[in-house]
Design an enzyme around this catalytic site. Structure first.
Site, PDB file in Angstrom:
ATOM      1  N   LEU A 279      57.202  37.379  20.907  1.00  0.00           N
ATOM      2  CA  LEU A 279      55.895  37.139  21.504  1.00  0.00           C
ATOM      3  C   LEU A 279      54.919  36.460  20.558  1.00  0.00           C
ATOM      4  O   LEU A 279      53.835  36.088  20.953  1.00  0.00           O
ATOM      5  CB  LEU A 279      55.289  38.463  21.969  1.00  0.00           C
ATOM      6  CG  LEU A 279      55.918  39.050  23.224  1.00  0.00           C
ATOM      7  CD1 LEU A 279      55.342  40.431  23.506  1.00  0.00           C
ATOM      8  CD2 LEU A 279      55.711  38.144  24.427  1.00  0.00           C
ATOM      9  N   ARG A 280      55.336  36.331  19.294  1.00  0.00           N
ATOM     10  CA  ARG A 280      54.396  35.779  18.312  1.00  0.00           C
ATOM     11  C   ARG A 280      53.910  34.390  18.708  1.00  0.00           C
ATOM     12  O   ARG A 280      52.741  34.059  18.544  1.00  0.00           O
ATOM     13  CB  ARG A 280      55.036  35.735  16.928  1.00  0.00           C
ATOM     14  CG  ARG A 280      54.018  35.975  15.819  1.00  0.00           C
ATOM     15  CD  ARG A 280      54.551  35.574  14.466  1.00  0.00           C
ATOM     16  NE  ARG A 280      55.711  36.331  14.057  1.00  0.00           N
ATOM     17  CZ  ARG A 280      55.655  37.468  13.375  1.00  0.00           C
ATOM     18  NH1 ARG A 280      54.497  37.985  13.061  1.00  0.00           N
ATOM     19  NH2 ARG A 280      56.763  38.088  13.017  1.00  0.00           N
ATOM     20  N   ALA A 281      54.821  33.592  19.254  1.00  0.00           N
ATOM     21  CA  ALA A 281      54.460  32.231  19.643  1.00  0.00           C
ATOM     22  C   ALA A 281      53.365  32.242  20.711  1.00  0.00           C
ATOM     23  O   ALA A 281      52.356  31.549  20.593  1.00  0.00           O
ATOM     24  CB  ALA A 281      55.693  31.492  20.161  1.00  0.00           C
TER      25      ALA A 281
END
Ligand SMILES: [Zn+2]
Length: 342
Positions: A279-281
């Site tokens: 989910l970092r992106a």
């Protein structure tokens, strides 16, 4: 006081880098910025210019970490103790830009605990390192790809947590270390592990301008600056002041900027199309787009804001050839067109 730095407003082109730095100045939680490009493209100039443009910060006099007298939650141990005896004296200091030289030892970076003094005299003695000086400012690493992986990892951890913890032989010291990490790299001189790439918020590419008019501007401005720094800075003062006002307004507006579900859905579809892990992106894309919306005075994050930061937020997170910058930039551009429309 050092000599006047090159004005941020006078930097020719390099729009992607300038936007990424503004985004980081508005919302440090996007994570650091990686700047890829050839030598002599003004990477460190831009960071220094941005820091110099920000208003001086109020810092506790005598504090080794430059604590903010108004932010009790982030105070170091000394400031906490001193505040019990009365109000902390403060003065204005410039926003720090600290250079992390290649080959710096871990002690120099995180600070050194004097174990001998602790053992012999029972005193805890700590010599602060570069992270202490960078608190509330910028930490600049030239050629981050040549730095040892464990040090890069450590820097990213500290930048994310805002706190530096040094532990040796059962002794421990902690102090605030909130900074924006800026790493510059030349992709031809060693690679960053994909796991490290992914931990930087944004990545940008800088190039020597390819069009004639820009090249003439670059040379003229650089020449004028080097002949008369003060005069040159004076000529750009009002433009720099306008950028400063934009940053301050964007910071103030940020907590009220809304991110509609439809925008988040677009961001998610874009990340799915590119196959980015985790989910970092998406989180970074959302935060960066929100900072852009805020800089533009918008109360809502919309697709055009996503577009402006999609390449910066995503190109270094693609699975294959993460350092094939031209390739990954083209892939992001293709996905943006497919998912968000031309
Ligand atoms: Zn302090």
């Amino acid at each position: 006081m050092s000599r006047a730095p090159f004005p941020f407003a006078a930097i020719v082109g390099q729009e992607e880098m300038k936007l990424a730095l503004l985004v980081a100045a508005v919302d440090a939680s996007v994570g650091g910025v990686l700047v890829f490009g050839d030598r002599g493209t003004g990477k460190s100039t831009a960071v220094r210019a941005l820091a110099a443009l920000l208003p001086p910060m109020l810092a506790v006099i005598g504090c080794r970490y430059g604590c903010d007298p108004a932010d009790a939650e982030a105070w170091c141990e000394d400031c906490r103790q001193r505040s019990a005896a009365g109000e902390l004296p403060a003065h204005h200091v410039p926003v720090p830009v600290v250079d992390l030289p290649l080959g710096a030892t871990e002690d120099r970076v995180v600070g050194a605990l004097d174990l001998e003094r602790a053992l012999v005299r029972g005193e805890k003695s700590f010599e602060p390192g570069l992270l202490a000086r960078a608190n509330r400012g910028f930490l600049y690493i030239d050629e981050v790809n040549l730095l040892e992986d464990h040090l890069v990892d450590l820097l990213i951890d500290v930048a994310a947590s805002g706190e530096n913890v040094v532990e040796r032989e059962g002794l421990s010291v902690r102090h605030p270390a909130r900074f924006v990490l800026i790493g510059s790299g030349n992709p031809e001189e060693g690679e960053l592990r994909p796991q490290l790439l992914d931990r930087f918020g944004l990545s940008v590419e800088v190039r020597t301008p390819a069009d004639l008019a820009s090249r003439i501007d670059v040379v003229r401005r650089r020449d004028a600056f080097e002949r008369d720094r003060t005069g040159f800075a004076e000529g750009w003062r009002s433009q720099d002041a306008a950028i400063r006002a934009r940053i301050l307004a964007a910071r103030a507006r940020l907590p009220c900027v809304e991110v509609p579900d439809a925008t988040l859905a677009s961001a998610a579809r874009l990340c799915m199309a590119l196959g980015t892990d985790g989910l970092r992106a998406e989180l970074t894309l959302m935060r960066a787009a929100r900072a852009v919306a805020s800089l533009e005075g918008s109360a809502v994050v919309l697709v055009p804001h996503l577009r402006q930061v999609a390449a910066s937020a995503l190109r270094h997170r693609l699975r294959r050839d993460p350092l094939d910058e031209a390739g990954s930039t083209a892939r992001v551009a293709r996905a943006v067109e497919e998912v968000l429309g031309p």
